[in-house]
Design a protein around this motif. Structure first.
Motif, mmCIF file in Angstrom:
data_model
loop_
_atom_site.group_PDB
_atom_site.id
_atom_site.type_symbol
_atom_site.label_atom_id
_atom_site.label_comp_id
_atom_site.label_asym_id
_atom_site.label_seq_id
_atom_site.Cartn_x
_atom_site.Cartn_y
_atom_site.Cartn_z
ATOM 1 N N VAL A 194 -16.859 4.926 39.079
ATOM 2 C CA VAL A 194 -16.141 5.063 38.286
ATOM 3 C C VAL A 194 -15.976 5.536 36.566
ATOM 4 O O VAL A 194 -17.344 5.115 36.202
ATOM 5 C CB VAL A 194 -15.940 3.424 37.547
ATOM 6 C CG1 VAL A 194 -13.953 2.882 37.148
ATOM 7 C CG2 VAL A 194 -15.441 2.304 39.158
ATOM 8 N N ALA A 195 -15.377 5.967 36.379
ATOM 9 C CA ALA A 195 -15.400 6.658 34.995
ATOM 10 C C ALA A 195 -13.863 6.439 34.368
ATOM 11 O O ALA A 195 -13.568 6.147 34.118
ATOM 12 C CB ALA A 195 -15.907 8.088 35.946
ATOM 13 N N ASP A 196 -14.671 7.206 33.418
ATOM 14 C CA ASP A 196 -13.984 7.276 31.811
ATOM 15 C C ASP A 196 -12.904 6.060 31.185
ATOM 16 O O ASP A 196 -11.961 5.868 31.593
ATOM 17 C CB ASP A 196 -12.480 8.874 32.543
ATOM 18 C CG ASP A 196 -11.488 8.804 31.272
ATOM 19 O OD1 ASP A 196 -12.069 8.470 30.223
ATOM 20 O OD2 ASP A 196 -10.327 9.724 31.897
ATOM 21 N N PHE A 197 -13.749 5.503 30.686
ATOM 22 C CA PHE A 197 -13.026 4.159 30.712
ATOM 23 C C PHE A 197 -12.753 3.492 29.486
ATOM 24 O O PHE A 197 -12.372 2.690 29.454
ATOM 25 C CB PHE A 197 -13.655 3.117 30.263
ATOM 26 C CG PHE A 197 -14.686 2.383 32.111
ATOM 27 C CD1 PHE A 197 -14.328 1.495 32.633
ATOM 28 C CD2 PHE A 197 -16.284 3.086 32.746
ATOM 29 C CE1 PHE A 197 -14.904 1.586 33.788
ATOM 30 C CE2 PHE A 197 -17.159 2.998 33.376
ATOM 31 C CZ PHE A 197 -16.158 2.406 34.102
ATOM 32 N N ARG A 198 -12.535 4.789 28.448
ATOM 33 C CA ARG A 198 -12.137 4.329 26.867
ATOM 34 C C ARG A 198 -10.581 4.872 27.761
ATOM 35 O O ARG A 198 -9.774 4.212 26.232
ATOM 36 C CB ARG A 198 -13.210 5.229 25.588
ATOM 37 C CG ARG A 198 -14.520 4.529 25.980
ATOM 38 C CD ARG A 198 -15.454 4.727 24.833
ATOM 39 N NE ARG A 198 -16.745 4.559 24.939
ATOM 40 C CZ ARG A 198 -16.936 3.237 24.404
ATOM 41 N NH1 ARG A 198 -15.701 2.605 24.272
ATOM 42 N NH2 ARG A 198 -18.810 2.723 25.253
ATOM 43 N N ARG A 199 -9.860 5.784 27.604
ATOM 44 C CA ARG A 199 -9.203 6.304 27.195
ATOM 45 C C ARG A 199 -7.870 5.488 27.471
ATOM 46 O O ARG A 199 -6.621 5.105 26.823
ATOM 47 C CB ARG A 199 -8.895 7.523 28.406
ATOM 48 C CG ARG A 199 -9.813 9.017 27.196
ATOM 49 C CD ARG A 199 -9.688 9.866 27.478
ATOM 50 N NE ARG A 199 -9.361 10.822 28.941
ATOM 51 C CZ ARG A 199 -9.201 12.059 29.525
ATOM 52 N NH1 ARG A 199 -8.761 12.876 28.390
ATOM 53 N NH2 ARG A 199 -9.290 12.145 30.666
ATOM 54 N N ARG A 200 -7.781 5.022 28.708
ATOM 55 C CA ARG A 200 -6.834 3.663 28.970
ATOM 56 C C ARG A 200 -6.249 3.313 27.592
ATOM 57 O O ARG A 200 -5.077 2.684 27.788
ATOM 58 C CB ARG A 200 -6.959 3.169 30.304
ATOM 59 C CG ARG A 200 -5.711 2.035 30.378
ATOM 60 C CD ARG A 200 -4.513 3.397 30.904
ATOM 61 N NE ARG A 200 -3.012 1.931 30.680
ATOM 62 C CZ ARG A 200 -2.897 1.028 32.447
ATOM 63 N NH1 ARG A 200 -3.714 1.518 33.309
ATOM 64 N NH2 ARG A 200 -1.860 0.791 32.337
ATOM 65 N N ASP A 201 -7.132 2.450 27.184
ATOM 66 C CA ASP A 201 -7.241 1.499 26.130
ATOM 67 C C ASP A 201 -6.526 2.466 24.485
ATOM 68 O O ASP A 201 -6.150 1.539 24.092
ATOM 69 C CB ASP A 201 -8.039 1.464 25.454
ATOM 70 C CG ASP A 201 -8.779 -0.368 24.716
ATOM 71 O OD1 ASP A 201 -8.482 -1.191 24.978
ATOM 72 O OD2 ASP A 201 -8.155 0.196 23.337
ATOM 73 N N LEU A 202 -6.905 3.373 24.615
ATOM 74 C CA LEU A 202 -6.668 4.654 23.577
ATOM 75 C C LEU A 202 -5.116 4.393 23.450
ATOM 76 O O LEU A 202 -4.560 4.518 22.708
ATOM 77 C CB LEU A 202 -7.159 5.491 23.521
ATOM 78 C CG LEU A 202 -8.250 6.028 22.098
ATOM 79 C CD1 LEU A 202 -9.721 4.541 22.643
ATOM 80 C CD2 LEU A 202 -8.200 6.739 21.543
ATOM 81 N N ALA A 203 -4.985 5.039 25.037
ATOM 82 C CA ALA A 203 -3.303 5.029 25.310
ATOM 83 C C ALA A 203 -2.585 3.487 25.538
ATOM 84 O O ALA A 203 -1.542 4.075 24.456
ATOM 85 C CB ALA A 203 -3.294 4.915 26.825
ATOM 86 N N ALA A 204 -3.173 2.745 25.146
ATOM 87 C CA ALA A 204 -1.885 1.303 24.833
ATOM 88 C C ALA A 204 -2.293 0.856 23.701
ATOM 89 O O ALA A 204 -1.569 -0.495 23.171
ATOM 90 C CB ALA A 204 -3.355 0.035 25.076
#
Length: 372
Positions: free
Chosen positions: A136-146
């Protein structure tokens, strides 16, 4: 019945090595999360790769997309090697690990841009191929999108493992950048970056001594804090911004420091002043945002700088300043453990962020899954 094993991979702002941690997680009889560090390993970066990562992290540019693509592949291979090394150290086969959580290497973090973004490299596909373990990777971008900052992401784990109903606590991670997690005895968890920690001190030490960092803070201890320089550093408007907030090496880097220096300063005095900047910004943020704090638990590379820790204790005499080791968490591997936990959250379909920390619109399941 034993819990599940996860593997966390982390390389932070300082890019001083890849931390790999095998962690056993279990939900205790009381429902409280249990985490046991089974094995840990730190793999040094290839010097040429590290130099490019530091250059990018400070706002530098590569010559082409080809170069970025190749660097992404190299970082992925290095992360995979770190995972295999910690498994070998632990005597564990890849099949024993439920999943890997890989932070990757941040090369740009722009939460204040017109179109906010954060970028971590380290090809997760290569980690899966080399290890045979779901990643599992790329943890940060979903939070930025929100609408969040994508950082910090570990306050939820800090709360699960270190919260106490009998006293307000805070957790301080002294990595390249310093960040605080506020754990009130009752109420919502908050967290935010406070400013530079090791990034500027490491940079200045390497430039003037040739050493990658100021071991035990000894060199800086020979200098004297320059009050005028400290005030110029503190004039940066970023420090006055309220949470949620985050930053990185692209803001607090060599050009930022150079713009505030004046001729004639002794290098050791600048180092002492950079230490004072970390102490002052942490202490002021803590007093402003959670003035009733009774215990400050410290992790990250800065925990090995006794001069820095003593200065923090002197600046905050009303509370106890301790390493997270006092509560069973290895201060060098808390962040790698955190990304193992985030992988567990993702596979469970559970949120990994706290909106009260990052400023996101709400809880979100983070990360992209690369199946084995």
């Amino acid at each position: 019945m034993p819990g599940e094993l996860y593997l966390g991979l982390m390389s932070g702002t300082s890019a001083d090595g890849i931390d790999a941690a095998v962690v056993e997680f279990d939900d205790g009889a009381d429902g409280r999360l249990q985490a046991r560090l089974v094995a840990a390993h730190t793999r040094p970066w290839d010097p040429a790769v590290r130099a490019r990562l530091v250059w990018l992290g400070q706002g530098g540019a590569l010559d082409s997309l080809d170069e970025l693509g190749e660097l992404d592949a190299q970082v992925g291979e290095a992360f995979a090697a770190a995972a295999l090394a910690v498994l070998a150290q632990a005597g564990l086969p890849p099949a024993a690990i439920r999943a890997i959580g890989s932070h990757g290497q941040t090369v740009r973090h722009r939460p204040y841009a017109a179109h906010p973004f954060t970028l971590q490299i380290g090809d997760a596909g290569r980690i899966v191929e080399r290890t045979g373990i779901t990643t599992v990777a790329d943890f940060r971008r979903r939070d930025l999108a929100a609408g969040g900052h994508g950082a910090p992401l570990l306050p939820a784990l800090h709360h699960a493992l270190l919260h106490a109903a009998e006293e307000p606590r805070a957790v301080l991670n002294l990595g390249g950048i310093a960040n605080l997690t506020l754990l009130p005895a009752h109420g919502p968890v908050r967290g935010f970056d406070t400013g530079p920690a090791n990034a500027l001190m490491d940079l200045w030490c390497h430039e003037h001594t040739g050493r990658p960092y100021d071991e035990a803070g000894a060199w800086g201890a020979t200098g004297q804090v320059d009050p005028a320089l400290l005030e110029r550093l503190l004039e940066d408007p970023w420090f006055a911004q309220p949470p949620p907030k985050s930053s990185g090496r692209e803001h607090f880097q060599r050009r930022w420091l150079a713009a505030r220096l004046q001729p004639g300063l002794r290098p050791a005095d600048v180092q002492a002043t950079l230490r004072a900047l970390t102490v002052r910004t942490v202490a002021e943020a803590l007093r402003r945002e959670q003035p009733d704090t009774r215990r400050l638990l410290v992790c990250g590379g800065g925990v090995h700088n006794p001069v820095l820790l003593q200065a923090l204790a002197e600046a905050l005499p009303e509370l106890a300043v301790q390493s997270t080791a006092a509560f069973g968490l290895d201060p060098d591997h808390v962040e790698a453990m955190g990304f193992a936990w985030l992988a567990r959250q993702t596979l469970r379909g559970a949120p990994g962020n706290l909106a009260s920390v990052t400023g996101a619109a709400g809880p979100r399941v983070l990360g992209a899954v690369y199946p084995a």
